[in-house]
Design a protein around this motif. Structure first.
Motif, mmCIF file in Angstrom:
data_model
loop_
_atom_site.group_PDB
_atom_site.id
_atom_site.type_symbol
_atom_site.label_atom_id
_atom_site.label_comp_id
_atom_site.label_asym_id
_atom_site.label_seq_id
_atom_site.Cartn_x
_atom_site.Cartn_y
_atom_site.Cartn_z
ATOM 1 N N ALA A 1 10.387 -0.397 -6.183
ATOM 2 C CA ALA A 1 11.823 -0.212 -5.932
ATOM 3 C C ALA A 1 12.067 0.997 -5.040
ATOM 4 N N VAL A 2 11.383 2.110 -5.319
ATOM 5 C CA VAL A 2 11.540 3.326 -4.519
ATOM 6 C C VAL A 2 11.053 3.070 -3.095
ATOM 7 N N MET A 3 9.908 2.391 -2.953
ATOM 8 C CA MET A 3 9.359 2.097 -1.628
ATOM 9 C C MET A 3 10.302 1.199 -0.829
ATOM 10 N N LYS A 4 10.884 0.195 -1.486
ATOM 11 C CA LYS A 4 11.793 -0.717 -0.786
ATOM 12 C C LYS A 4 13.015 0.025 -0.267
ATOM 13 N N VAL A 5 13.569 0.896 -1.079
ATOM 14 C CA VAL A 5 14.749 1.660 -0.664
ATOM 15 C C VAL A 5 14.397 2.544 0.535
ATOM 16 N N LYS A 6 13.265 3.232 0.464
ATOM 17 C CA LYS A 6 12.873 4.132 1.547
ATOM 18 C C LYS A 6 12.577 3.352 2.824
ATOM 19 N N ALA A 7 11.851 2.247 2.718
ATOM 20 C CA ALA A 7 11.515 1.449 3.898
ATOM 21 C C ALA A 7 12.773 0.868 4.537
ATOM 22 N N ALA B 1 5.567 11.863 9.336
ATOM 23 C CA ALA B 1 5.747 12.664 8.128
ATOM 24 C C ALA B 1 6.986 12.150 7.419
ATOM 25 N N VAL B 2 6.798 11.628 6.209
ATOM 26 C CA VAL B 2 7.903 11.011 5.472
ATOM 27 C C VAL B 2 7.830 11.428 4.007
ATOM 28 N N LYS B 3 8.995 11.674 3.413
ATOM 29 C CA LYS B 3 9.069 11.969 1.982
ATOM 30 C C LYS B 3 9.540 10.707 1.269
ATOM 31 N N VAL B 4 8.741 10.271 0.309
ATOM 32 C CA VAL B 4 9.063 9.075 -0.473
ATOM 33 C C VAL B 4 9.060 9.481 -1.939
ATOM 34 N N GLY B 5 10.231 9.436 -2.564
ATOM 35 C CA GLY B 5 10.313 9.879 -3.945
ATOM 36 C C GLY B 5 9.914 11.349 -4.032
ATOM 37 N N MET C 29 4.447 -8.237 -0.168
ATOM 38 C CA MET C 29 4.674 -7.375 0.975
ATOM 39 C C MET C 29 6.162 -7.396 1.304
ATOM 40 N N PRO C 30 6.858 -6.272 1.112
ATOM 41 C CA PRO C 30 8.287 -6.232 1.418
ATOM 42 C C PRO C 30 8.544 -6.458 2.907
ATOM 43 N N ARG C 31 9.644 -7.138 3.210
ATOM 44 C CA ARG C 31 10.055 -7.394 4.597
ATOM 45 C C ARG C 31 11.439 -6.778 4.780
ATOM 46 N N THR D 237 3.011 -2.821 3.695
ATOM 47 C CA THR D 237 2.203 -2.766 2.478
ATOM 48 C C THR D 237 1.764 -1.322 2.291
ATOM 49 N N VAL D 238 1.955 -0.778 1.091
ATOM 50 C CA VAL D 238 1.565 0.595 0.792
ATOM 51 C C VAL D 238 0.545 0.560 -0.335
ATOM 52 N N LEU D 239 -0.599 1.196 -0.104
ATOM 53 C CA LEU D 239 -1.689 1.202 -1.076
ATOM 54 C C LEU D 239 -2.042 2.627 -1.472
ATOM 55 N N GLY D 240 -2.694 2.774 -2.620
ATOM 56 C CA GLY D 240 -3.127 4.095 -3.070
ATOM 57 C C GLY D 240 -2.035 4.828 -3.824
#
Length: 160
Positions: free
Chosen positions: A126-132, A50-54, A1-3, A115-118
């Motif tokens: 890596a993409v999720m960490k940058v966006k978060a 509403a968020v754009k991720v990648g 789980m990224p912090r 935590t992002v699932l699905g």
């Protein structure tokens, strides 16, 4: 789980920062991608994000609950969001610690575990960490700017 963590100082006393954090009308514009924030009860809030991720855009219906409150020092909330269209879910736990910083200012320490699932979680850590990290930074900047500009609620309005 990224912090993800942010620290910043605002020109307002802890009591004013606390009131700001519990005022949905003032807090909602500071949350990146938030297009709705409603109070369910004194400890529960619903947000539409509403968020754009990648290459994916997600619309999360998030239910947040305050699970720890030590006014005006510490606020911890946790929640879960879902985007049924994408088949994705987000779980988040956020803490905000406030401490006096001299001359009526407050040091704010913000931490969020996500935590992002699905399908959304499948785009890559890596993409999720940058966006978060980006979203956490924008939230911190927005809160600081709002409180530095106007530490008190508008006349006739009460926080809570």
């Amino acid at each position: 789980m990224p912090r993800f963590e942010e620290r910043f100082t605002v020109n307002a006393p802890p009591e004013a920062v606390w009131a700001f954090l519990l005022d949905p009308k003032r807090l909602a514009p500071c949350i990146p991608g938030c297009d709705g924030l409603e109070v369910v009860d004194e400890r529960t809030y619903r947000l539409r994000l509403a968020v754009k991720v990648g290459f994916l855009s997600t619309r999360q219906d998030v239910r947040m609950e305050i699970v720890e409150a030590e006014p005006p020092r510490r606020l911890v909330s946790q929640g879960r969001g879902e985007d049924s269209r994408l088949g994705s879910r987000v779980e988040v736990r956020t803490s905000l610690d406030l401490s006096p910083a001299g001359d009526g200012a407050t040091a704010v320490a913000y931490a969020s575990d996500v935590t992002v699932l699905g399908r959304l979680g499948s785009i890559g850590d890596a993409v999720m960490k940058v966006k978060a990290r980006e979203l956490a930074g924008v939230f911190a900047q927005n809160v600081k700017a709002a409180l530095d500009q106007n530490p008190s609620p508008p006349p006739g309005e009460r926080a809570g």
